[in-house]
Design a protein around this motif. Structure first.
Motif, PDB file in Angstrom:
ATOM      1  N   LYS A 143      20.358 -47.419  -1.227  1.00  0.00           N
ATOM      2  CA  LYS A 143      21.068 -48.705  -1.205  1.00  0.00           C
ATOM      3  C   LYS A 143      21.565 -49.075  -2.597  1.00  0.00           C
ATOM      4  CE  LYS A 143      20.649 -53.578   0.056  1.00  0.00           C
ATOM      5  NZ  LYS A 143      21.300 -54.038  -1.199  1.00  0.00           N
ATOM      6  N   THR A 144      20.727 -48.842  -3.596  1.00  0.00           N
ATOM      7  CA  THR A 144      21.139 -49.138  -4.970  1.00  0.00           C
ATOM      8  C   THR A 144      22.311 -48.250  -5.387  1.00  0.00           C
ATOM      9  OG1 THR A 144      18.947 -49.904  -5.623  1.00  0.00           O
ATOM     10  CG2 THR A 144      20.387 -49.130  -7.379  1.00  0.00           C
ATOM     11  N   ASP A 147      25.440 -49.699  -3.670  1.00  0.00           N
ATOM     12  CA  ASP A 147      25.860 -50.954  -4.301  1.00  0.00           C
ATOM     13  C   ASP A 147      26.516 -50.699  -5.658  1.00  0.00           C
ATOM     14  OD1 ASP A 147      24.827 -52.297  -2.136  1.00  0.00           O
ATOM     15  OD2 ASP A 147      22.970 -52.920  -3.146  1.00  0.00           O
ATOM     16  N   GLU A 151      30.487 -51.391  -6.690  1.00  0.00           N
ATOM     17  CA  GLU A 151      30.771 -52.320  -7.787  1.00  0.00           C
ATOM     18  C   GLU A 151      31.415 -51.619  -8.970  1.00  0.00           C
ATOM     19  OE1 GLU A 151      28.409 -55.401 -10.806  1.00  0.00           O
ATOM     20  OE2 GLU A 151      27.347 -54.436  -9.142  1.00  0.00           O
TER      21      GLU A 151
END
Length: 205
Positions: A143-144, A147, A151
């Motif tokens: 998930k990191t 993300d 970004e």
């Protein structure tokens, strides 16, 4: 030759913080010699022999009108066609390894450092062996990674998932690494882990 030189492989998944970890190691121990495989690939994109090979294989669509390669084109082809990916690996990987070995030999002969770190994203996938005594993995949750890629790179979800799917899962890399640095928290925590790693190699800071 420098018999006290520690030779370390550094890897992780995309957007896990390998480059930040490498910079931190160098900040903590300025004498550290760092080989950056990504930087090596970027320089090879300007190599005429590499451009000729890519142009001959993919055609003019892989090259930009003003010179250089269309990296978005190559990324799409590599992630959608295994044969194209294999071709690009055959073009780049031997040259990257050659540059790594040349810098390692130079570092060893000069005897100016106690730590040589090679930051190689596909260290495990391609069995990148340059005589390292340990492999250091920088890891985060998937998930990191997602993300950060959205970004930082402004990629859409399809591109993100294609890139992540093309790499060995972080969980699989855990079993191949000698040391794992978990990079989900603040930079200070990463720095503390890097400091402990250097000290674990019996190198005083």
């Amino acid at each position: 030759m420098n018999n006290d030189l520690q030779i370390i492989g550094l890897t992780g998944g995309i957007a896990t913080g390998k480059s930040t970890c490498a910079r931190t190691l160098q900040e903590l121990l300025p004498e550290t010699v760092l080989f950056d495989a990504d930087a090596s690939v970027r320089s090879l994109y300007e190599n005429n022999a590499v451009l000729d090979e890519i142009g001959s294989y993919f055609g003019s669509g892989a090259l930009l009108p003003g010179g250089g390669v269309d990296k978005a084109f190559l990324r799409e082809r590599a992630f959608s066609n295994p044969e194209d990916k294999e071709f690009l690996e055959q073009v780049f990987h031997p040259r990257v390894r050659e540059e790594c070995l040349a810098l390692l030999l130079q570092t060893s002969r000069k005897g100016v450092s106690r730590l040589f770190v090679a930051d190689v994203p596909l260290l495990f996938e391609n069995g990148f062996d340059f005589g390292q005594s340990a492999n250091l993995l920088v890891a985060t949750s998937r998930k990191t990674q997602v993300d950060r890629l959205i970004e930082r790179n402004k990629w859409d979800d399809g591109t993100v998932q294609a890139v992540l799917s093309s790499q060995m899962p972080i969980e699989a890399k855990h079993g191949l690494a000698d040391v794992v640095i978990w990079n989900e928290g603040p930079v200070d925590i990463l720095r503390s882990q890097c400091r402990r790693f250097i000290q674990s190699r019996n190198i005083s800071i």
